[in-house]
Design a protein around this motif. Structure first.
Motif, mmCIF file in Angstrom:
data_model
loop_
_atom_site.group_PDB
_atom_site.id
_atom_site.type_symbol
_atom_site.label_atom_id
_atom_site.label_comp_id
_atom_site.label_asym_id
_atom_site.label_seq_id
_atom_site.Cartn_x
_atom_site.Cartn_y
_atom_site.Cartn_z
ATOM 1 N N ARG A 205 0.794 -1.279 -0.025
ATOM 2 C CA ARG A 205 0.199 0.033 0.111
ATOM 3 C C ARG A 205 0.921 1.332 -0.063
ATOM 4 N NH1 ARG A 205 -2.912 -2.388 5.122
ATOM 5 N NH2 ARG A 205 -3.259 -0.181 5.721
ATOM 6 N N ARG A 206 1.931 1.197 0.802
ATOM 7 C CA ARG A 206 2.932 2.436 0.662
ATOM 8 C C ARG A 206 3.379 2.716 -0.532
ATOM 9 N NH1 ARG A 206 6.174 0.202 4.351
ATOM 10 N NH2 ARG A 206 4.928 1.103 6.161
ATOM 11 N N ALA A 230 -7.304 -4.805 2.942
ATOM 12 C CA ALA A 230 -6.521 -3.907 4.129
ATOM 13 C C ALA A 230 -8.083 -3.732 5.361
ATOM 14 C CB ALA A 230 -6.161 -2.638 3.947
ATOM 15 N N LYS A 231 -7.759 -4.309 6.324
ATOM 16 C CA LYS A 231 -8.765 -4.051 7.513
ATOM 17 C C LYS A 231 -8.447 -2.924 8.345
ATOM 18 C CE LYS A 231 -9.437 -9.209 7.533
ATOM 19 N NZ LYS A 231 -9.360 -10.384 8.313
ATOM 20 N N SER A 232 -7.460 -2.239 8.410
ATOM 21 C CA SER A 232 -7.103 -1.095 9.294
ATOM 22 C C SER A 232 -6.462 -0.184 8.679
ATOM 23 C CB SER A 232 -6.890 -1.417 10.554
ATOM 24 O OG SER A 232 -5.550 -2.298 10.522
ATOM 25 N N PHE A 233 -6.313 1.343 8.972
ATOM 26 C CA PHE A 233 -5.362 2.261 8.488
ATOM 27 C C PHE A 233 -4.066 1.939 8.936
ATOM 28 C CE2 PHE A 233 -9.315 4.275 7.293
ATOM 29 C CZ PHE A 233 -8.967 4.927 6.213
ATOM 30 N N LYS A 234 -3.062 1.968 8.415
ATOM 31 C CA LYS A 234 -1.641 1.946 8.800
ATOM 32 C C LYS A 234 -0.784 3.252 8.611
ATOM 33 C CE LYS A 234 -1.544 -2.392 9.878
ATOM 34 N NZ LYS A 234 -1.447 -2.945 11.311
ATOM 35 N N ALA A 235 0.080 3.601 9.502
ATOM 36 C CA ALA A 235 0.825 4.997 9.228
ATOM 37 C C ALA A 235 1.737 4.919 8.185
ATOM 38 C CB ALA A 235 1.665 5.418 10.534
ATOM 39 N N LEU A 236 1.921 5.773 7.300
ATOM 40 C CA LEU A 236 2.860 5.777 6.308
ATOM 41 C C LEU A 236 4.307 5.484 6.686
ATOM 42 C CD1 LEU A 236 3.434 6.369 3.186
ATOM 43 C CD2 LEU A 236 3.625 8.656 3.717
ATOM 44 N N PRO A 255 -7.905 7.158 2.248
ATOM 45 C CA PRO A 255 -8.860 5.753 2.116
ATOM 46 C C PRO A 255 -8.629 4.815 0.933
ATOM 47 C CG PRO A 255 -10.282 7.547 1.533
ATOM 48 C CD PRO A 255 -8.636 8.192 2.184
ATOM 49 N N ASP A 256 -8.027 5.583 0.033
ATOM 50 C CA ASP A 256 -7.853 4.504 -1.300
ATOM 51 C C ASP A 256 -6.736 3.428 -0.976
ATOM 52 O OD1 ASP A 256 -9.631 5.726 -2.814
ATOM 53 O OD2 ASP A 256 -8.206 7.394 -3.675
ATOM 54 N N TRP A 257 -5.829 3.964 -0.062
ATOM 55 C CA TRP A 257 -4.788 3.073 0.303
ATOM 56 C C TRP A 257 -4.448 2.849 1.661
ATOM 57 C CZ3 TRP A 257 -2.551 0.944 -3.647
ATOM 58 C CH2 TRP A 257 -2.532 1.408 -5.087
ATOM 59 N N MET A 258 -5.587 3.098 2.436
ATOM 60 C CA MET A 258 -5.851 2.760 3.672
ATOM 61 C C MET A 258 -4.399 3.239 4.747
ATOM 62 S SD MET A 258 -8.951 1.679 4.333
ATOM 63 C CE MET A 258 -8.794 0.559 5.905
ATOM 64 N N LEU A 259 -4.085 4.308 4.395
ATOM 65 C CA LEU A 259 -2.816 4.914 5.038
ATOM 66 C C LEU A 259 -3.160 6.053 5.838
ATOM 67 C CD1 LEU A 259 -0.332 4.595 2.287
ATOM 68 C CD2 LEU A 259 -0.203 3.118 4.531
ATOM 69 N N ILE A 260 -2.580 6.161 6.793
ATOM 70 C CA ILE A 260 -2.558 7.438 7.379
ATOM 71 C C ILE A 260 -1.060 8.257 7.187
ATOM 72 C CG2 ILE A 260 -2.507 8.797 9.935
ATOM 73 C CD1 ILE A 260 -3.759 6.196 11.045
ATOM 74 N N ILE A 261 -1.369 9.270 6.543
ATOM 75 C CA ILE A 261 -0.084 10.303 5.973
ATOM 76 C C ILE A 261 0.523 11.093 7.050
ATOM 77 C CG2 ILE A 261 0.936 11.677 3.760
ATOM 78 C CD1 ILE A 261 -0.630 8.820 3.204
#
Length: 269
Positions: A205-206, A230-236, A255-261
């Motif tokens: 996802r990164r 992905a089931k949860s957001f992850k930090a970049l 939300p497209d990549w389920m990432l927290i920037i």
């Protein structure tokens, strides 16, 4: 021993193993070690690993050892391990001129201590055996040609995946972003999607986020299915999450990549 060293150089080999030398010279182990000690003191040999020796030509002596690309393949064969050169050296090989290619990084299915000989350094990164076996598909590797032959180096797609997986060893998030910016447009989307199945979902996802951010849309699209799983957001950048959480900077979500920037991404000019 001096004659043996010269014979190796005449054959185009800048290295030898203890077993090879003993078989050819017919020395006892004690005599061999004494001879090795003498030529080492004269600055003709260095040993990056026990039982494996590098011959120092005059042009190598300033750095204290030949470039690792010339001896990593025979060394890994001596150790009985598969490998691939990756991260910064691989990014430079594929055309990312911003990468610091002096750092020589190798991925292997075993934990190995780093090598420091003279001013040359080899860092090893561990990938579990099952993951390594899946990722190190010969079809996804390239060949790095040297005067001593060829060494295995990650293909472009594996290089991008490795950099986004081990970004903390590749000049951080900005280093990973720079490599994706420079190289992403040349990645094969089909290979990228297949190779990505061997990696942690967050690393894929990164990579997808960076590809999309820099306009490499075909390549990014090939990784969208991984984000959907992905089931949860992850930090970049998971390493800085505790710090930015205190500063209240964890609000931007993709939300497209389920990432927290959670960190700014900056490229070199």
């Amino acid at each position: 021993m001096r004659e043996y060293i010269e014979s190796q150089l005449a054959r185009g080999r800048g290295y030898f193993t203890k077993e090879e030398a003993l078989a050819e010279l017919g020395l006892s182990a004690e005599a061999f070690q004494a001879a090795i000690g003498r030529v080492k003191r004269k600055g003709l040999l260095v040993s990056p690993r026990r039982g494996f020796y590098l011959i120092l030509r005059p042009e190598d002596r300033q750095l204290g050892a030949p470039d690792p690309s010339r001896w990593i393949d025979p060394l890994m064969k001596h150790l009985g391990l598969d490998y691939r050169i990756s991260l910064l050296r691989a990014a430079a090989f594929h055309g990312s001129s911003h990468q610091a290619a002096m750092i020589f990084q190798v991925i292997a299915p075993k934990q190995l201590p780093k090598i420091a000989v003279g001013r040359q350094r080899v860092d090893f990164l561990f990938q579990t055996s099952a993951t390594f076996e899946e990722a190190n598909n010969p079809a996804w590797l390239s060949k790095l040609k040297t005067e001593a032959g060829f060494a295995q180096i990650a293909g472009l797609e594996l290089t991008l995946l490795d950099i986004c997986r081990y970004f903390h060893k590749a000049a951080g998030i900005n280093g990973a972003a720079q490599a994706v910016h420079d190289l992403g447009k040349n990645a094969n989307p089909r290979i990228l999607a297949k190779a990505a199945s061997a990696y942690e979902n967050s690393a894929v996802r990164r990579l997808g986020y960076f590809l999309e951010r820099f306009g490499h849309n075909r390549q990014a699209e090939s990784l969208k299915d991984f984000a959907k799983k992905a089931k949860s957001f992850k930090a970049l950048d998971p390493a800085v999450k505790p710090l930015v959480a205190e500063l209240g900077l964890l609000d931007e979500k993709n939300p497209d990549w389920m990432l927290i920037i959670n960190v700014p991404v900056e490229l070199e000019a």
